[in-house]
Scaffold this motif. Structure first.
Motif, PDB file in Angstrom:
ATOM      1  N   LEU A 261     -37.924   4.026  94.429  1.00 11.36           N
ATOM      2  CA  LEU A 261     -37.268   3.399  95.691  1.00 11.36           C
ATOM      3  C   LEU A 261     -37.146   1.831  95.139  1.00 11.36           C
ATOM      4  O   LEU A 261     -37.999   1.362  94.414  1.00 11.36           O
TER       5      LEU A 261
ATOM      6  N   VAL B 263     -37.638  -1.405 100.330  1.00  9.81           N
ATOM      7  CA  VAL B 263     -37.807  -0.113 100.796  1.00  9.81           C
ATOM      8  C   VAL B 263     -39.182   0.747 100.728  1.00  9.81           C
ATOM      9  O   VAL B 263     -39.993   0.966 101.504  1.00  9.81           O
ATOM     10  N   ARG B 264     -39.567   0.320  99.303  1.00 11.84           N
ATOM     11  CA  ARG B 264     -41.040   0.926  99.000  1.00 11.84           C
ATOM     12  C   ARG B 264     -42.102   0.176  99.643  1.00 11.84           C
ATOM     13  O   ARG B 264     -43.059   0.858  99.971  1.00 11.84           O
TER      14      ARG B 264
END
Length: 249
Positions: A192, A196-197
């Protein structure tokens, strides 16, 4: 008023157990469908063309399936409390009953955890029949139970705070569904984007997926993830208890 703490918890839990026992066959059969589809589609189908660092893709996704299934079952098993509060008005029976207020919270969460563990046992059996290889240790089981507790508590909080069926469905759509696919269940979060991660790795299901996968394969695991799950479980219990006690005021 003198409370008999564990007797009160057992009373709440026993009521849900009696209901489950009468529906056990239907419950087990219904819980076999989704895991079999996941195992066939991702394990036998897509999994044959995917290479992972160790073992097969089937070995990789089984812990993820256990994580997301236990999340969904424990959450959805406790949502009838919402109907008891809003529509049936039967929650008042517990409010006026001479029991320890937290017994209702703990008993309902325990009943939801039991349902999720039965469903998880079905997945383990199916996964072994499909040829998956993983190790189940006591810590593996504890992590699975912690995950069930956390999402049962989230379900209880939703039942206390939300006022319509539509809003309860939105919790599944906007919270549980994205977590089911993004929190390391079917692929590593390393794939990702960084931002987002960062968000995904704060969520409890991500830590559960990491821990179950590491413990199942015999790899090293982060005990920080275990601490995160314990914190989530503690906060959920305190928050759920306060939410229920407000109804009794």
């Amino acid at each position: 008023m003198k409370y008999h703490y564990w007797e009160d918890v057992w009373t709440v839990f026993w009521r849900d157990w009696v209901v489950l026992k009468r529906r056990m066959t239907k419950f087990i059969l219904s819980r076999m469908v989704a895991p079999m589809l996941y195992l066939v589609a991702f394990g036998w189908g897509l999994g044959r063309s995917i290479q992972v660092d160790s073992g097969t893709y089937l070995d990789f996704i089984v812990p993820g399936i256990l994580a997301l299934n236990s999340m969904n079952i424990s959450f959805n098993s406790i949502t009838p409390v919402h109907a008891e509060r809003i529509y049936h008005k039967s929650l008042e029976e517990y409010i006026i009953a001479p029991i320890w207020p937290d017994a209702f919270v703990i008993g309902k969460v325990a009943a939801a955890v039991l349902r999720a563990l039965i469903s998880s046992a079905i997945i383990v059996i199916l996964a072994l029949l499909f040829g998956a290889h993983f190790t189940m240790t006591p810590l593996f089981f504890c992590v699975l139970v912690l995950n069930c507790i956390i999402f049962a508590e989230i379900g209880f909080l939703a039942a206390m705070k939300i006022n319509t069926y539509e809003e309860m469905a939105q919790v599944n759509t906007y919270i549980l569904l994205p977590m089911s696919f993004l929190c390391g269940t079917f692929f590593s979060t390393q794939a990702l984007p960084s931002l987002v991660r960062l968000v995904i790795e704060v969520l409890p299901l991500t830590h559960t997926s990491y821990l179950l996968r590491g413990l199942g394969s015999g790899a090293e695991v982060s005990y920080l993830s275990l601490l995160v799950l314990l914190i989530y479980a503690f906060i959920g219990l305190v928050w759920g208890s306060r939410s229920f006690r407000k109804l009794t005021e």
